[in-house]
Design an enzyme around this catalytic site. Structure first.
Site, PDB file in Angstrom:
ATOM      1  N   GLU A  22       0.840  -1.211   0.000  1.00 34.51           N
ATOM      2  CA  GLU A  22       0.000   0.000   0.000  1.00 34.51           C
ATOM      3  C   GLU A  22       0.869   1.253   0.000  1.00 34.51           C
ATOM      4  O   GLU A  22       0.572   2.244  -0.669  1.00 34.51           O
ATOM      5  CB  GLU A  22      -0.891   0.025   1.237  1.00 34.51           C
ATOM      6  CG  GLU A  22      -1.899  -1.095   1.298  1.00 34.51           C
ATOM      7  CD  GLU A  22      -2.755  -0.952   2.536  1.00 34.51           C
ATOM      8  OE1 GLU A  22      -3.865  -0.414   2.417  1.00 34.51           O
ATOM      9  OE2 GLU A  22      -2.305  -1.365   3.627  1.00 34.51           O
ATOM     10  N   TYR A  53     -14.306  27.503   1.511  1.00 31.71           N
ATOM     11  CA  TYR A  53     -14.330  26.033   1.429  1.00 31.71           C
ATOM     12  C   TYR A  53     -13.365  25.506   0.375  1.00 31.71           C
ATOM     13  O   TYR A  53     -12.917  24.364   0.463  1.00 31.71           O
ATOM     14  CB  TYR A  53     -15.747  25.476   1.220  1.00 31.71           C
ATOM     15  CG  TYR A  53     -16.578  26.162   0.159  1.00 31.71           C
ATOM     16  CD1 TYR A  53     -16.233  26.095  -1.179  1.00 31.71           C
ATOM     17  CD2 TYR A  53     -17.726  26.860   0.508  1.00 31.71           C
ATOM     18  CE1 TYR A  53     -16.991  26.723  -2.147  1.00 31.71           C
ATOM     19  CE2 TYR A  53     -18.506  27.490  -0.450  1.00 31.71           C
ATOM     20  CZ  TYR A  53     -18.133  27.424  -1.773  1.00 31.71           C
ATOM     21  OH  TYR A  53     -18.878  28.044  -2.724  1.00 31.71           O
ATOM     22  N   GLU A  73      -7.597   6.171  10.554  1.00 30.98           N
ATOM     23  CA  GLU A  73      -7.925   6.959  11.752  1.00 30.98           C
ATOM     24  C   GLU A  73      -6.966   8.159  11.861  1.00 30.98           C
ATOM     25  O   GLU A  73      -7.368   9.270  12.198  1.00 30.98           O
ATOM     26  CB  GLU A  73      -7.779   6.112  13.032  1.00 30.98           C
ATOM     27  CG  GLU A  73      -8.839   5.053  13.233  1.00 30.98           C
ATOM     28  CD  GLU A  73      -8.496   3.723  12.556  1.00 30.98           C
ATOM     29  OE1 GLU A  73      -7.780   3.719  11.529  1.00 30.98           O
ATOM     30  OE2 GLU A  73      -8.964   2.680  13.044  1.00 30.98           O
ATOM     31  N   ARG A 224      10.691  15.500   2.702  1.00 27.02           N
ATOM     32  CA  ARG A 224      11.009  14.619   3.828  1.00 27.02           C
ATOM     33  C   ARG A 224      10.188  13.342   3.747  1.00 27.02           C
ATOM     34  O   ARG A 224       8.972  13.386   3.640  1.00 27.02           O
ATOM     35  CB  ARG A 224      10.692  15.318   5.152  1.00 27.02           C
ATOM     36  CG  ARG A 224      10.763  14.410   6.386  1.00 27.02           C
ATOM     37  CD  ARG A 224      12.184  14.053   6.704  1.00 27.02           C
ATOM     38  NE  ARG A 224      12.247  13.096   7.794  1.00 27.02           N
ATOM     39  CZ  ARG A 224      12.236  13.408   9.088  1.00 27.02           C
ATOM     40  NH1 ARG A 224      12.159  14.671   9.455  1.00 27.02           N
ATOM     41  NH2 ARG A 224      12.299  12.478  10.010  1.00 27.02           N
ATOM     42  N   ARG A 233      18.161  13.089   5.965  1.00 27.18           N
ATOM     43  CA  ARG A 233      16.891  13.721   5.595  1.00 27.18           C
ATOM     44  C   ARG A 233      17.079  15.091   4.959  1.00 27.18           C
ATOM     45  O   ARG A 233      18.026  15.805   5.284  1.00 27.18           O
ATOM     46  CB  ARG A 233      15.960  13.821   6.805  1.00 27.18           C
ATOM     47  CG  ARG A 233      16.318  14.766   7.890  1.00 27.18           C
ATOM     48  CD  ARG A 233      16.886  14.202   9.159  1.00 27.18           C
ATOM     49  NE  ARG A 233      16.568  12.874   9.556  1.00 27.18           N
ATOM     50  CZ  ARG A 233      15.809  12.561  10.623  1.00 27.18           C
ATOM     51  NH1 ARG A 233      15.270  13.494  11.350  1.00 27.18           N
ATOM     52  NH2 ARG A 233      15.641  11.318  10.955  1.00 27.18           N
ATOM     53  N   ASP A 236      14.365  18.319   8.783  1.00 28.27           N
ATOM     54  CA  ASP A 236      13.788  17.888  10.051  1.00 28.27           C
ATOM     55  C   ASP A 236      13.470  19.138  10.846  1.00 28.27           C
ATOM     56  O   ASP A 236      14.325  20.024  10.986  1.00 28.27           O
ATOM     57  CB  ASP A 236      14.822  17.029  10.801  1.00 28.27           C
ATOM     58  CG  ASP A 236      14.237  16.406  12.058  1.00 28.27           C
ATOM     59  OD1 ASP A 236      13.045  16.044  12.037  1.00 28.27           O
ATOM     60  OD2 ASP A 236      14.972  16.286  13.059  1.00 28.27           O
ATOM     61  N   ASP A 238      12.069  20.007  14.589  1.00 34.06           N
ATOM     62  CA  ASP A 238      11.631  19.494  15.889  1.00 34.06           C
ATOM     63  C   ASP A 238      11.149  20.644  16.756  1.00 34.06           C
ATOM     64  O   ASP A 238      11.705  21.751  16.702  1.00 34.06           O
ATOM     65  CB  ASP A 238      12.789  18.776  16.606  1.00 34.06           C
ATOM     66  CG  ASP A 238      13.076  17.409  15.986  1.00 34.06           C
ATOM     67  OD1 ASP A 238      12.175  16.869  15.309  1.00 34.06           O
ATOM     68  OD2 ASP A 238      14.189  16.904  16.173  1.00 34.06           O
TER      69      ASP A 238
HETATM   70  N1  LIG Z   1       9.062  17.532  20.302  1.00 31.46           N
HETATM   71  C1  LIG Z   1       8.855  16.897  19.166  1.00 31.46           C
HETATM   72  N2  LIG Z   1       9.136  17.497  17.974  1.00 31.46           N
HETATM   73  C2  LIG Z   1       8.917  16.853  16.804  1.00 31.46           C
HETATM   74  N3  LIG Z   1       8.391  15.610  16.695  1.00 31.46           N
HETATM   75  C3  LIG Z   1       8.089  14.979  17.856  1.00 31.46           C
HETATM   76  C4  LIG Z   1       8.306  15.577  19.121  1.00 31.46           C
HETATM   77  N4  LIG Z   1       7.895  14.710  20.083  1.00 31.46           N
HETATM   78  C5  LIG Z   1       7.454  13.636  19.478  1.00 31.46           C
HETATM   79  N5  LIG Z   1       7.562  13.756  18.117  1.00 31.46           N
HETATM   80  C6  LIG Z   1       7.152  12.717  17.201  1.00 31.46           C
HETATM   81  O1  LIG Z   1       8.291  12.076  16.712  1.00 31.46           O
HETATM   82  C7  LIG Z   1       7.953  11.503  15.465  1.00 31.46           C
HETATM   83  C8  LIG Z   1       9.216  11.188  14.684  1.00 31.46           C
HETATM   84  O2  LIG Z   1       9.831  12.396  14.366  1.00 31.46           O
HETATM   85  P1  LIG Z   1      11.098  12.422  13.458  1.00 31.46           P
HETATM   86  O3  LIG Z   1      10.941  11.467  12.313  1.00 31.46           O
HETATM   87  O4  LIG Z   1      11.378  13.875  13.122  1.00 31.46           O
HETATM   88  O5  LIG Z   1      12.183  11.836  14.464  1.00 31.46           O
HETATM   89  P2  LIG Z   1      13.676  11.959  14.253  1.00 31.46           P
HETATM   90  O6  LIG Z   1      13.986  13.387  13.887  1.00 31.46           O
HETATM   91  O7  LIG Z   1      14.156  10.912  13.309  1.00 31.46           O
HETATM   92  O8  LIG Z   1      14.272  11.655  15.691  1.00 31.46           O
HETATM   93  P3  LIG Z   1      14.405  12.633  16.919  1.00 31.46           P
HETATM   94  O9  LIG Z   1      13.031  12.768  17.512  1.00 31.46           O
HETATM   95  O10 LIG Z   1      15.386  11.915  17.794  1.00 31.46           O
HETATM   96  O11 LIG Z   1      14.936  13.972  16.419  1.00 31.46           O
HETATM   97  C9  LIG Z   1       7.077  12.534  14.806  1.00 31.46           C
HETATM   98  O12 LIG Z   1       6.165  11.966  13.904  1.00 31.46           O
HETATM   99  C10 LIG Z   1       6.374  13.201  15.984  1.00 31.46           C
HETATM  100  O13 LIG Z   1       5.031  12.734  16.122  1.00 31.46           O
HETATM  101  N1  LIG Z   2      24.230  16.613  13.668  1.00 34.34           N
HETATM  102  C1  LIG Z   2      22.969  16.186  13.659  1.00 34.34           C
HETATM  103  N2  LIG Z   2      22.696  14.905  13.898  1.00 34.34           N
HETATM  104  C2  LIG Z   2      21.414  14.473  13.915  1.00 34.34           C
HETATM  105  C3  LIG Z   2      20.350  15.347  13.664  1.00 34.34           C
HETATM  106  C4  LIG Z   2      20.674  16.710  13.390  1.00 34.34           C
HETATM  107  O1  LIG Z   2      19.773  17.550  13.140  1.00 34.34           O
HETATM  108  N3  LIG Z   2      21.975  17.091  13.399  1.00 34.34           N
HETATM  109  N4  LIG Z   2      19.076  14.905  13.692  1.00 34.34           N
HETATM  110  C5  LIG Z   2      18.819  13.659  14.015  1.00 34.34           C
HETATM  111  C6  LIG Z   2      17.422  13.217  14.144  1.00 34.34           C
HETATM  112  O2  LIG Z   2      16.580  14.238  14.321  1.00 34.34           O
HETATM  113  C7  LIG Z   2      19.839  12.659  14.224  1.00 34.34           C
HETATM  114  N5  LIG Z   2      21.141  13.183  14.186  1.00 34.34           N
END
Ligand SMILES: Nc1ncnc2c1ncn2[C@@H]1O[C@H](COP(=O)(O)OP(=O)(O)OP(=O)(O)O)[C@@H](O)[C@H]1O
Ligand SMILES: Nc1nc2c(c(=O)[nH]1)N=C(CO)CN2
Length: 307
Positions: A22, A53, A73, A224, A233, A236, A238
């Site tokens: 899928e 809309y 879901e 991404r 990636r 990213d 966060d």
């Molecule tokens: N503070 C946060 N910021 C962003 N994503 C988060 C956070 N807390 C939990 N998540 C969850 O983490 C999941 C995985 O995120 P992502 O794929 O960016 O992880 P990653 O960047 O590989 O690892 P890391 O979280 O260690 O940076 C997201 O789908 C999100 O729901």
């Molecule tokens: N230097 C660096 N390393 C990583 C990074 C990143 O942003 N910078 N993000 C990760 C997963 O979020 C894993 N490792």
């Protein structure tokens, strides 16, 4: 009197599903979306007093066609979260259909239906229930970390800063210097290109989950794709912290559960705000945490003004 808008049969090819086949091949997903508007919306004959809309339809189709998830879901939740971003939408009912689901017997359709209201959806401090158009939610400080190690990382991060500046409900006030950092990986991972990292600060009136959905849409728009844990990636984003909200929800853990040990997050943040303090159980002065993080020596400053 309040109004109800119904969009029926929004369709797009998506790649949601538990099976690898899928994810690979994709199939048609259909959404029906009901929007219950706050009392007083559309009181005048102007588009600005209601919700367009056509814009909602595009957002929903974007989610159907967007980042793959396992469950319909989850697709329905994403649609509801997106739709509730429009301030005049008080509640929404979302049905997601998957008429070509891999089911071994003859069937016509499988679907999931949810109803979400602003008050029940919005849990965090920034998400107090609202009625009518006011009061506007309190802006909450945010710290976001940006990283990329595939493609033209510098151009991507610059574009992301621009996009965040235009994002409804997000206000940026600071952009850190740009750093080149060694990829922090787990022991069993193969080497990866260096990352470019930066931190942006500002405020948001969006709730935590809505902010996350919005950041994930930006990630997706920049190519991404989630495959390997800590895989290389194109982008990213966060959420490092959102005010002093502490929550263990795995969908959005606040503060970010690994930020306190990452110089690639802490060092740019400390350059932007030397007095910053990371909240939470592992928190503390960001400059001190940066200096003691395991990767503190693996960082090179590239540019002060870059976005
Ligand atoms: N503070 C946060 N910021 C962003 N994503 C988060 C956070 N807390 C939990 N998540 C969850 O983490 C999941 C995985 O995120 P992502 O794929 O960016 O992880 P990653 O960047 O590989 O690892 P890391 O979280 O260690 O940076 C997201 O789908 C999100 O729901
Ligand atoms: N230097 C660096 N390393 C990583 C990074 C990143 O942003 N910078 N993000 C990760 C997963 O979020 C894993 N490792």
């Amino acid at each position: 009197m309040s109004h109800r808008i119904t969009l029926t049969g929004l369709r797009a090819e998506g790649h949601h599903g538990v099976l690898a086949s899928e994810r690979e091949s994709g199939q048609i997903f259909i959404a029906d979306v009901v929007l219950d508007l706050v009392p007083g919306a559309a009181a005048t004959d102007e588009l600005s007093s209601t919700v367009n809309y056509a814009e909602v339809a595009e957002a929903v189709v974007g989610i159907l066609a967007g980042e793959p998830v396992d469950l319909i879901e989850t697709v329905a939740e994403r649609v509801a979260t997106a739709v509730l971003q429009w301030p005049v939408v008080q509640a929404t009912e979302v049905v997601v259909h998957k008429p070509r689901a891999p089911i071994a017997v003859e069937f016509t359709d499988v679907s999931v239906a949810i109803r979400r209201e602003r008050a029940s959806q919005e849990l965090g401090r920034a998400e107090r229930p609202r009625s009518g158009y006011s009061p506007a939610p309190e802006p909450v400080p945010i710290v976001l970390s940006l990283g990329a190690n595939l493609g033209d990382a510098r151009a991507t991060l610059r574009d992301v800063v621009r996009e965040l500046r235009h994002e409804l409900g997000v206000h940026l006030s600071g952009v850190s210097p740009l750093a080149r950092t060694k990829a922090v990986l787990s022991e069993d991972q193969e080497a990866q290109p260096d990352y470019l990292n930066a931190v942006v600060t500002g405020t948001t009136t969006l709730g935590p989950r809505t902010l996350l959905a919005c950041l994930q849409q930006i990630e997706h728009a920049h190519g991404r794709r989630r495959a390997e844990h800590w895989g290389a990636r194109t982008l990213d984003i966060d959420v490092v912290a959102m005010g002093d909200i502490e929550q263990g929800d795995p969908t959005l853990t606040l503060p970010h559960p690994r930020a306190h040990a990452r110089a690639f997050v802490l060092a740019p943040w400390a350059r932007l705000d030397p007095e910053a303090v990371l909240p939470g159980p592992h928190g503390g002065p960001v400059a001190e945490l940066a200096a003691s993080a395991p990767d503190h020596a693996d960082l090179e400053w590239l540019a002060e003004e870059w976005a």
